[in-house]
Design an enzyme around this catalytic site. Structure first.
Site, PDB file in Angstrom:
ATOM      1  N   LYS A  45      87.208  94.676 -44.371  1.00 14.98           N
ATOM      2  CA  LYS A  45      87.021  95.207 -45.726  1.00 14.98           C
ATOM      3  C   LYS A  45      86.436  96.611 -45.613  1.00 14.98           C
ATOM      4  CE  LYS A  45      86.060  91.014 -48.412  1.00 14.98           C
ATOM      5  NZ  LYS A  45      85.078  90.351 -49.275  1.00 14.98           N
ATOM      6  N   HIS A  51      74.065  87.927 -58.767  1.00 12.41           N
ATOM      7  CA  HIS A  51      73.611  87.475 -57.453  1.00 12.41           C
ATOM      8  C   HIS A  51      72.104  87.161 -57.507  1.00 12.41           C
ATOM      9  CE1 HIS A  51      76.944  90.212 -55.662  1.00 12.41           C
ATOM     10  NE2 HIS A  51      77.325  88.972 -55.428  1.00 12.41           N
ATOM     11  N   ARG A 105      81.326  81.209 -60.802  1.00 11.38           N
ATOM     12  CA  ARG A 105      81.375  81.862 -62.104  1.00 11.38           C
ATOM     13  C   ARG A 105      82.357  81.157 -63.017  1.00 11.38           C
ATOM     14  NH1 ARG A 105      81.977  87.516 -59.253  1.00 11.38           N
ATOM     15  NH2 ARG A 105      82.935  86.039 -57.838  1.00 11.38           N
ATOM     16  N   SER A 145      80.707  92.461 -58.299  1.00 13.23           N
ATOM     17  CA  SER A 145      80.421  93.766 -57.682  1.00 13.23           C
ATOM     18  C   SER A 145      81.605  94.705 -57.872  1.00 13.23           C
ATOM     19  CB  SER A 145      80.135  93.609 -56.190  1.00 13.23           C
ATOM     20  OG  SER A 145      79.036  92.769 -55.987  1.00 13.23           O
TER      21      SER A 145
HETATM   22  P1  ADP Z   1      82.116  87.372 -51.370  1.00 13.18           P
HETATM   23  O1  ADP Z   1      82.801  88.605 -50.886  1.00 13.18           O
HETATM   24  O2  ADP Z   1      81.696  86.439 -50.292  1.00 13.18           O
HETATM   25  O3  ADP Z   1      82.757  86.677 -52.563  1.00 13.18           O
HETATM   26  P2  ADP Z   1      80.183  88.345 -53.229  1.00 13.18           P
HETATM   27  O4  ADP Z   1      79.050  89.248 -52.925  1.00 13.18           O
HETATM   28  O5  ADP Z   1      81.232  88.835 -54.151  1.00 13.18           O
HETATM   29  O6  ADP Z   1      80.736  87.938 -51.843  1.00 13.18           O
HETATM   30  O7  ADP Z   1      79.621  86.958 -53.797  1.00 13.18           O
HETATM   31  C1  ADP Z   1      78.757  86.142 -53.063  1.00 13.18           C
HETATM   32  C2  ADP Z   1      78.540  84.842 -53.810  1.00 13.18           C
HETATM   33  O8  ADP Z   1      77.914  85.101 -55.055  1.00 13.18           O
HETATM   34  C3  ADP Z   1      79.812  84.078 -54.145  1.00 13.18           C
HETATM   35  O9  ADP Z   1      79.535  82.700 -54.049  1.00 13.18           O
HETATM   36  C4  ADP Z   1      80.091  84.466 -55.570  1.00 13.18           C
HETATM   37  O10 ADP Z   1      80.832  83.455 -56.253  1.00 13.18           O
HETATM   38  C5  ADP Z   1      78.675  84.557 -56.108  1.00 13.18           C
HETATM   39  N1  ADP Z   1      78.581  85.447 -57.268  1.00 13.18           N
HETATM   40  C6  ADP Z   1      79.054  86.698 -57.383  1.00 13.18           C
HETATM   41  N2  ADP Z   1      78.805  87.214 -58.615  1.00 13.18           N
HETATM   42  C7  ADP Z   1      78.160  86.229 -59.306  1.00 13.18           C
HETATM   43  C8  ADP Z   1      77.657  86.104 -60.649  1.00 13.18           C
HETATM   44  N3  ADP Z   1      77.816  87.082 -61.535  1.00 13.18           N
HETATM   45  N4  ADP Z   1      77.077  84.938 -61.005  1.00 13.18           N
HETATM   46  C9  ADP Z   1      76.962  83.944 -60.101  1.00 13.18           C
HETATM   47  N5  ADP Z   1      77.421  83.977 -58.840  1.00 13.18           N
HETATM   48  C10 ADP Z   1      78.007  85.110 -58.433  1.00 13.18           C
END
Ligand code: ADP
Length: 161
Positions: A41, A17, A90, A128
């Site tokens: 959630k 992130h 990703r 995450s």
């Molecule tokens: P959500 O529950 O909305 O998917 P996340 O916190 O999991 O929220 O992810 C938010 C954004 O960050 C999404 O667009 C996700 O694809 C991106 N993201 C999550 N992990 C990574 C990573 N390792 N590299 C790049 N983008 C990421």
């Protein structure tokens, strides 16, 4: 002023992130990190805790702001005067959901565009939920998170027992 919103659960914020946040902050005048407070959630961290962790890791990025929101992303984007939503991609597995989300948002708000930044290869496997799973089994999470965030995850899991 070009304002972008980068929304997500950030439960917790990972280095993946952070990589997207840092790169986005170089493209736009202002970046608002929107922490989704989704009652459906059950996150590890409350929305308030997630906001504080994001503020901590982005303290050195002056044009980045953090807020939590409930309800429709598009409403949050409009309230903040933003015209761009940023999402990270990703792998191909992210694509279908992200495309659907972007297209739906574009029907609701044609003036708002979604842009995608592809992940830094270094973090392409990182999510995450995987980090939380590793931490639950006492694995080493220091490769995936800012040190202060890794400490917070360990504390939280201890509290939970
Ligand atoms: P959500 O529950 O909305 O998917 P996340 O916190 O999991 O929220 O992810 C938010 C954004 O960050 C999404 O667009 C996700 O694809 C991106 N993201 C999550 N992990 C990574 C990573 N390792 N590299 C790049 N983008 C990421």
């Amino acid at each position: 002023m070009k304002i972008a919103v980068y929304p997500g659960s950030f439960d917790p914020v990972t280095l993946g992130h952070y990589d997207i946040i840092e790169r986005t902050s170089k493209i736009f005048d202002k970046v608002i990190l929107g922490v989704l407070n989704n009652r459906a959630k059950s996150p590890l961290f409350s929305a308030g805790e997630r906001v504080n962790m994001l503020k901590e890791v982005t303290a050195s990025l002056p044009n980045v702001e953090v807020q939590s929101f409930e309800g429709l992303l598009i409403d949050f984007v409009r309230q903040n005067g933003a015209a761009i939503i940023v999402r990270g991609l990703r792998a191909i597995t992210d694509f279908e959901y992200e495309l659907q989300l972007a297209q739906t948002n574009r029907v609701i708000a044609p003036e708002v565009d979604t842009i995608f930044l592809t992940t830094n290869l270094k973090y392409s496997y990182l999510s995450s939920s995987i980090v939380k799973e590793i931490a639950e089994y006492d694995g080493d999470i220091s490769e995936f998170l800012h040190p202060a965030i890794a400490a917070r995850v360990r504390e939280k899991l201890k509290e939970r027992g």
